[in-house]
Design a protein around this motif. Structure first.
Motif, PDB file in Angstrom:
ATOM      1  N   ARG A 191       6.989 -12.315  -5.631  1.00  0.00           N
ATOM      2  CA  ARG A 191       6.121 -11.641  -6.611  1.00  0.00           C
ATOM      3  C   ARG A 191       6.064 -12.428  -7.924  1.00  0.00           C
ATOM      4  N   LEU A 192       7.214 -12.929  -8.368  1.00  0.00           N
ATOM      5  CA  LEU A 192       7.241 -13.695  -9.623  1.00  0.00           C
ATOM      6  C   LEU A 192       6.460 -14.999  -9.488  1.00  0.00           C
ATOM      7  N   ARG A 193       6.612 -15.670  -8.338  1.00  0.00           N
ATOM      8  CA  ARG A 193       5.852 -16.912  -8.129  1.00  0.00           C
ATOM      9  C   ARG A 193       4.356 -16.628  -8.108  1.00  0.00           C
ATOM     10  N   ALA A 194       3.961 -15.479  -7.532  1.00  0.00           N
ATOM     11  CA  ALA A 194       2.548 -15.099  -7.489  1.00  0.00           C
ATOM     12  C   ALA A 194       2.002 -14.874  -8.896  1.00  0.00           C
ATOM     13  N   GLN A 195       2.893 -14.571  -9.845  1.00  0.00           N
ATOM     14  CA  GLN A 195       2.485 -14.393 -11.241  1.00  0.00           C
ATOM     15  C   GLN A 195       2.469 -15.722 -11.994  1.00  0.00           C
ATOM     16  N   GLY A 196       2.741 -16.820 -11.287  1.00  0.00           N
ATOM     17  CA  GLY A 196       2.719 -18.133 -11.922  1.00  0.00           C
ATOM     18  C   GLY A 196       4.047 -18.528 -12.553  1.00  0.00           C
ATOM     19  N   LEU A 197       5.114 -17.839 -12.202  1.00  0.00           N
ATOM     20  CA  LEU A 197       6.426 -18.156 -12.762  1.00  0.00           C
ATOM     21  C   LEU A 197       7.224 -18.981 -11.769  1.00  0.00           C
ATOM     22  N   ARG A 198       8.217 -19.698 -12.288  1.00  0.00           N
ATOM     23  CA  ARG A 198       9.102 -20.440 -11.405  1.00  0.00           C
ATOM     24  C   ARG A 198      10.536 -20.253 -11.863  1.00  0.00           C
ATOM     25  N   ARG A 230      11.173 -10.340  -4.437  1.00  0.00           N
ATOM     26  CA  ARG A 230      11.049 -10.397  -5.904  1.00  0.00           C
ATOM     27  C   ARG A 230      10.627 -11.787  -6.348  1.00  0.00           C
TER      28      ARG A 230
END
Length: 78
Positions: free
Chosen positions: A23-30, A20
């Motif tokens: 996937r979030l990091r791949a969306q540019g989130l941290r 999870r």
């Protein structure tokens, strides 16, 4: 003869969380962590009450309220 696909081996909770996060990091989130007051703690609530009472007695409350009213944009309210 049709065969059913093999079920994937269940992942551990740690593996699911890692996937999870990936996937979030791949969306540019941290990830970030927020610490907030624990309002269930009676000591925290008592301290908040103490601070509110101090703020209520502030000598410039009227001036601060007037400034807030003047600075706020009420045009979006109907």
């Amino acid at each position: 003869m049709a065969t059913t696909p093999k079920k994937a081996k269940p992942h551990t909770p740690q593996q699911r969380m890692a996937a999870r996060r990936a996937r979030l990091r791949a969306q540019g989130l941290r990830p970030v962590q927020h610490w907030v007051p624990d309002l269930r703690d009676p000591k925290v609530r008592a301290d908040l009450r103490r601070q509110v009472k101090l703020m209520a007695r502030h000598p410039e409350n009227d001036a601060i309220d007037s400034w807030n009213e003047a600075a706020y944009d009420w045009s979006g309210w109907k």
